[in-house]
Design a protein around this motif. Structure first.
Motif, PDB file in Angstrom:
ATOM      1  N   GLN A   1      -5.049   5.534   7.333  1.00 16.67           N
ATOM      2  CA  GLN A   1      -4.529   4.194   7.565  1.00 16.67           C
ATOM      3  C   GLN A   1      -3.090   4.078   7.050  1.00 16.67           C
ATOM      4  OE1 GLN A   1      -7.529   4.748   6.137  1.00 16.67           O
ATOM      5  NE2 GLN A   1      -8.965   3.936   7.644  1.00 16.67           N
ATOM      6  N   GLU A   2      -2.821   4.680   5.902  1.00 12.15           N
ATOM      7  CA  GLU A   2      -1.457   4.658   5.367  1.00 12.15           C
ATOM      8  C   GLU A   2      -0.508   5.423   6.293  1.00 12.15           C
ATOM      9  OE1 GLU A   2      -2.424   4.270   0.591  1.00 12.15           O
ATOM     10  OE2 GLU A   2      -1.494   6.096   1.337  1.00 12.15           O
TER      11      GLU A   2
ATOM     12  N   ALA B   1       0.820  -1.216   0.000  1.00 12.95           N
ATOM     13  CA  ALA B   1       0.000   0.000   0.000  1.00 12.95           C
ATOM     14  C   ALA B   1       0.853   1.266   0.000  1.00 12.95           C
ATOM     15  CB  ALA B   1      -0.928   0.000   1.208  1.00 12.95           C
ATOM     16  N   LEU B   2       2.081   1.160   0.486  1.00  5.83           N
ATOM     17  CA  LEU B   2       2.930   2.355   0.600  1.00  5.83           C
ATOM     18  C   LEU B   2       3.927   2.500  -0.538  1.00  5.83           C
ATOM     19  CD1 LEU B   2       3.631   2.158   4.422  1.00  5.83           C
ATOM     20  CD2 LEU B   2       1.952   3.579   3.235  1.00  5.83           C
ATOM     21  N   LYS B   3       3.966   1.543  -1.445  1.00  2.99           N
ATOM     22  CA  LYS B   3       4.958   1.599  -2.522  1.00  2.99           C
ATOM     23  C   LYS B   3       4.818   2.870  -3.358  1.00  2.99           C
ATOM     24  CE  LYS B   3       6.290  -3.124  -3.043  1.00  2.99           C
ATOM     25  NZ  LYS B   3       6.828  -4.100  -3.921  1.00  2.99           N
ATOM     26  N   LYS B   4       3.596   3.370  -3.526  1.00  5.01           N
ATOM     27  CA  LYS B   4       3.383   4.558  -4.346  1.00  5.01           C
ATOM     28  C   LYS B   4       3.294   5.838  -3.517  1.00  5.01           C
ATOM     29  CE  LYS B   4       1.282   2.074  -8.110  1.00  5.01           C
ATOM     30  NZ  LYS B   4       0.202   2.007  -9.082  1.00  5.01           N
TER      31      LYS B   4
ATOM     32  N   THR C   1       8.185  12.924   5.904  1.00  2.75           N
ATOM     33  CA  THR C   1       7.325  13.935   5.294  1.00  2.75           C
ATOM     34  C   THR C   1       6.830  13.399   3.956  1.00  2.75           C
ATOM     35  OG1 THR C   1       9.235  15.022   4.261  1.00  2.75           O
ATOM     36  CG2 THR C   1       8.518  15.879   6.383  1.00  2.75           C
ATOM     37  N   GLY C   2       5.784  14.014   3.444  1.00  4.89           N
ATOM     38  CA  GLY C   2       5.252  13.616   2.152  1.00  4.89           C
ATOM     39  C   GLY C   2       3.741  13.562   2.188  1.00  4.89           C
TER      40      GLY C   2
ATOM     41  N   SER D   1      12.759   7.314  17.893  1.00  8.29           N
ATOM     42  CA  SER D   1      11.452   7.960  17.851  1.00  8.29           C
ATOM     43  C   SER D   1      11.102   8.302  16.395  1.00  8.29           C
ATOM     44  CB  SER D   1      11.399   9.213  18.731  1.00  8.29           C
ATOM     45  OG  SER D   1      12.211  10.220  18.194  1.00  8.29           O
ATOM     46  N   VAL D   2       9.812   8.556  16.177  1.00  8.94           N
ATOM     47  CA  VAL D   2       9.314   8.827  14.825  1.00  8.94           C
ATOM     48  C   VAL D   2       8.558  10.148  14.841  1.00  8.94           C
ATOM     49  CG1 VAL D   2       7.811   8.027  12.973  1.00  8.94           C
ATOM     50  CG2 VAL D   2       9.085   6.373  14.355  1.00  8.94           C
ATOM     51  N   SER D   3       8.901  11.010  13.899  1.00  4.60           N
ATOM     52  CA  SER D   3       8.148  12.241  13.663  1.00  4.60           C
ATOM     53  C   SER D   3       7.466  12.095  12.316  1.00  4.60           C
ATOM     54  CB  SER D   3       9.108  13.447  13.668  1.00  4.60           C
ATOM     55  OG  SER D   3       8.417  14.621  13.279  1.00  4.60           O
ATOM     56  N   ASN D   4       6.181  11.764  12.348  1.00  2.00           N
ATOM     57  CA  ASN D   4       5.420  11.521  11.126  1.00  2.00           C
ATOM     58  C   ASN D   4       4.591  12.755  10.815  1.00  2.00           C
ATOM     59  OD1 ASN D   4       3.743  10.674   9.081  1.00  2.00           O
ATOM     60  ND2 ASN D   4       3.230   8.726  10.024  1.00  2.00           N
ATOM     61  N   VAL D   5       5.095  13.573   9.906  1.00  2.00           N
ATOM     62  CA  VAL D   5       4.382  14.794   9.508  1.00  2.00           C
ATOM     63  C   VAL D   5       3.839  14.665   8.094  1.00  2.00           C
ATOM     64  CG1 VAL D   5       5.520  16.351  11.124  1.00  2.00           C
ATOM     65  CG2 VAL D   5       6.579  15.904   8.925  1.00  2.00           C
ATOM     66  N   VAL D   6       3.509  13.427   7.730  1.00  2.00           N
ATOM     67  CA  VAL D   6       2.937  13.131   6.425  1.00  2.00           C
ATOM     68  C   VAL D   6       1.549  13.758   6.349  1.00  2.00           C
ATOM     69  CG1 VAL D   6       2.087  11.234   4.987  1.00  2.00           C
ATOM     70  CG2 VAL D   6       4.272  11.011   6.171  1.00  2.00           C
ATOM     71  N   LYS D   7       1.242  14.315   5.178  1.00  3.03           N
ATOM     72  CA  LYS D   7      -0.076  14.944   4.951  1.00  3.03           C
ATOM     73  C   LYS D   7      -0.962  14.049   4.127  1.00  3.03           C
ATOM     74  CE  LYS D   7       1.903  19.551   5.176  1.00  3.03           C
ATOM     75  NZ  LYS D   7       2.174  20.783   4.464  1.00  3.03           N
TER      76      LYS D   7
END
Length: 108
Positions: free
Chosen positions: A82-83, A57-60, A75-76, A99-105
């Protein structure tokens, strides 16, 4: 008796010739450790990218990964929540991640 005296003299000479730890040695060790951590950051980033690439699901997904001393910033853009959650879960499972900083939009 001569052999014992000679053995003691040799051992005494060897113990004197071993240099103690000095400030210069410590600085060199700290410098080397700092260099090793930058290599580890690059390796960690590569490991995170490989782990994420294993998820179909995350390949693209359009993601940028950056690591600094075990802290991974992502980022991205992704299609849904869910992704985004899967990214955090996968990255936390990679060895070396502190640690993880997930600032994905989310894409509109």
């Amino acid at each position: 008796m001569k052999f014992l005296a000679m053995t003691i003299a040799v051992l005494a000479a060897l113990s004197v010739s071993i240099p103690p730890a000095t400030a210069d040695n410590q600085e060199h060790r700290n410098s080397r450790e700092a260099h090793d951590s930058s290599i580890s950051d690059r390796e960690l980033t590569a490991n995170v990218k490989n782990a994420l690439a294993q998820d179909r699901a995350l390949k693209k997904a359009d993601l940028d990964i950056d690591s600094d001393d075990g802290v991974v910033k992502i980022t991205g853009d992704v299609n849904n929540g869910q992704e985004k959650e899967a990214i955090s879960r996968i990255v936390r499972g990679v060895d070396g991640v502190r640690s993880v900083s997930n600032v994905v939009k989310l894409r509109p």
